[in-house]
Design an enzyme around this catalytic site. Structure first.
Site, PDB file in Angstrom:
ATOM      1  N   HIS A   1       0.722  -1.053   0.124  1.00 26.27           N
ATOM      2  CA  HIS A   1       0.097   0.084   0.096  1.00 26.27           C
ATOM      3  C   HIS A   1       0.926   1.278   0.120  1.00 26.27           C
ATOM      4  CE1 HIS A   1       0.458   1.052   4.293  1.00 26.27           C
ATOM      5  NE2 HIS A   1       0.632  -0.402   4.505  1.00 26.27           N
TER       6      HIS A   1
ATOM      7  N   ASP B   1      -0.366   4.486   0.794  1.00 31.30           N
ATOM      8  CA  ASP B   1      -0.757   5.553   1.736  1.00 31.30           C
ATOM      9  C   ASP B   1       0.133   5.271   3.167  1.00 31.30           C
ATOM     10  OD1 ASP B   1      -2.521   2.978   2.139  1.00 31.30           O
ATOM     11  OD2 ASP B   1      -3.703   4.095   3.757  1.00 31.30           O
TER      12      ASP B   1
ATOM     13  N   GLU C   1      -4.896   1.547   3.251  1.00 29.68           N
ATOM     14  CA  GLU C   1      -4.991   0.436   4.376  1.00 29.68           C
ATOM     15  C   GLU C   1      -4.776   0.946   5.566  1.00 29.68           C
ATOM     16  OE1 GLU C   1      -3.067  -2.177   6.901  1.00 29.68           O
ATOM     17  OE2 GLU C   1      -2.343  -0.330   6.312  1.00 29.68           O
ATOM     18  N   GLU C   2      -4.161   2.301   5.667  1.00 31.17           N
ATOM     19  CA  GLU C   2      -4.114   2.795   7.006  1.00 31.17           C
ATOM     20  C   GLU C   2      -5.253   3.529   7.727  1.00 31.17           C
ATOM     21  OE1 GLU C   2      -1.585   2.436   8.606  1.00 31.17           O
ATOM     22  OE2 GLU C   2       0.041   2.424   7.467  1.00 31.17           O
TER      23      GLU C   2
ATOM     24  N   HIS D   1       4.252   3.651  12.330  1.00 26.94           N
ATOM     25  CA  HIS D   1       3.197   4.347  12.616  1.00 26.94           C
ATOM     26  C   HIS D   1       3.801   5.441  13.905  1.00 26.94           C
ATOM     27  CE1 HIS D   1      -0.307   1.451  11.801  1.00 26.94           C
ATOM     28  NE2 HIS D   1       0.525   1.555  10.975  1.00 26.94           N
TER      29      HIS D   1
END
Length: 461
Positions: free
Chosen positions: A94, A96, A158-159, A424
């Site tokens: 992904h 993003d 996805e996030e 993150h």
């Protein structure tokens, strides 16, 4: 296939030749702040998808398109046709990324890639633009002619929990059909130890609001016989754990793990646990991290300390997150959490508990069969160490979605993160040596899978 079937030095040389360009393009991608969860970065996310599409075309894709479901983020879909008789492998990542958590907290600017001590620091450097570039570097190493059919699918939300992924999978089902799915969105226990992720925890979130008064009242005049909503909320939230830190919500699944115990000092250092702070819960660290539920209070709506005054608060609310052990059921777990919170609100206070965000079912993989054997050979060859099976304490909802949509495909969950990557978090980073080993491992995997044939690698459906 035997170990001797693994392609020797030509693949290794081709990967080494592809790595400098892949590193440069990774830096270009991480400079794009593709935070789809933030509406102000919607255009950046579209720009990121366009950049990935351009890279896929340059890597020899026969066709490339940027797709999106209604209201969803842009994703990239590209194809490299299969040689006759060869299976098809779906490569997922992904593009993003998470918000930065505060640009000023970073040692270097989050969207300006910076190398320090062999690691590349930037938001998305590990999660998951490294996954995107792992796939593209492999395709470059094969000069756009991989030994298997390849479908590259790079998601853009996805996030945010992949809310429109099911719609994309339905709409493009035929174009995404495959024999093996390689998901590059996980990590390894160390930079030189490869892993296959075989279990993931699920997730439910709720918001609880406690109300006690029609309006704020003076804490001196009325405090004593009259309580306040924030204190009632705190007492309720404290009931989520017992004195050992075990989740105290009845009815949840608590699993076990045979994984070797982690070194506690290394674990504490990786987490950044303050000196003297104890670990919570019972069992081994892998067990607590992968196979047991975990509850956390993610936010509380209440006055800031600097803005507080001498009044009893009429209402307060909090966001509560509950991670679920493999084998649990998200709907039942949310009901259990809701019932528990309602039962522990003190003093007759009114309470409202409602779902917050989406849910993610826990998931486990039986990593047996030809595709998994090929992965173990290829990754061990590239990393110089045997593959270990690990769990993830976090939740990746799309993995279960892929497994449901393509039940005949083997799902391999890999990645190029490690405990120091800080996904993150502040100062996210990628170990560049591990990135190179990850690219080589995937290139070897495609060659090994090519020798098996589609009938041999599909799982029982």
């Amino acid at each position: 296939m035997s170990d001797a079937a693994l392609p020797p030095s030509p693949v290794t040389a081709a990967v080494q030749a592809a790595l400098p360009g892949a590193r440069a393009d990774l830096e270009r991608l991480v400079r794009i702040p593709s935070i789809w969860a933030d509406p102000s970065h919607a255009d950046d996310t579209r720009r990121s998808a366009d950049a990935v599409a351009d890279l896929a075309r340059a890597a020899g894709a026969a066709d490339v398109s940027v797709i999106a479901a209604e209201g969803g983020a842009p994703a990239v879909l590209a194809h490299w046709p299969a040689p006759e008789g060869a299976p098809t492998v779906l490569l997922y990542a992904h593009h993003d990324v998470q918000p930065t958590g505060g640009d000023d907290e970073w040692t270097s600017p989050p969207f300006e890639p910076t190398e320090r001590d062999g690691r590349l620091y930037a938001r998305g450097a590990a999660d998951d633009k490294a996954g995107v570039m792992t796939h593209l570097a492999v395709l470059r190493a094969y000069d756009g002619r991989p030994p298997v059919g390849v479908t590259l699918f790079v998601e853009g939300e996805e996030e945010s929990g992949s809310p429109t992924l099911p719609a994309l999978l339905r709409e493009h089902h035929a174009a995404l059909a495959c024999d093996v799915i390689v998901i590059a969105d996980a990590g390894n226990p160390a930079v030189d130890v490869p892993a296959l992720t075989t279990s993931l925890r699920g997730l439910v979130d709720v918001v609880i609001e406690v109300s006690m008064l029609e309006r704020p009242v003076h804490s001196g005049v009325y405090g004593g016989p009259v309580g306040d909503a924030l204190t009632a909320l705190c007492r309720t939230l404290a009931s989520l754990h017992d004195d050992d830190g075990e989740v105290a919500v009845p009815g949840l699944v608590h699993g076990r793990s045979d994984a070797p115990e982690f070194d506690e000092a290394t674990f504490r250092s990786d987490v950044g646990l303050l000196e003297g702070v104890e670990l919570i819960g019972c069992g081994t660290i892998p067990e607590r991290s992968w196979n047991k539920p975990a509850a956390a209070v993610l936010g509380i709506d209440a006055p800031r300390v600097d803005d507080s005054s001498n009044v009893l608060l009429p209402r307060a609310r909090a966001a509560v997150s509950l991670r679920l052990a493999p084998g649990d059921d998200a709907a039942k777990a949310r009901d259990a959490l809701t019932e528990h919170l309602r039962a522990h609100v003190p003093w007759g206070a009114r309470v409202d508990v409602r779902p917050h965000h989406g849910t993610a079912e826990p998931f486990s993989i039986d990593a047996t069969g030809a595709a998994y054997d090929a992965a173990r050979r290829s990754f061990a060859h590239a990393f110089g160490n045997e593959v270990v099976e690990t769990g993830i304490g976090g939740s990746i909802p799309f993995i279960a979605e892929f497994a449901r949509t393509f039940p005949g495909a083997a799902v391999l969950v890999t990645g190029v993160g490690d405990p120091a990557s800080r996904w993150h978090g502040i100062d996210e980073s990628l170990d560049l040596g591990m990135f190179g080993r990850g690219v080589l491992a995937e290139a070897l995997l495609l060659a090994d899978v090519a020798g098996s044939g589609p009938g041999a690698i599909a799982v029982d459906g």
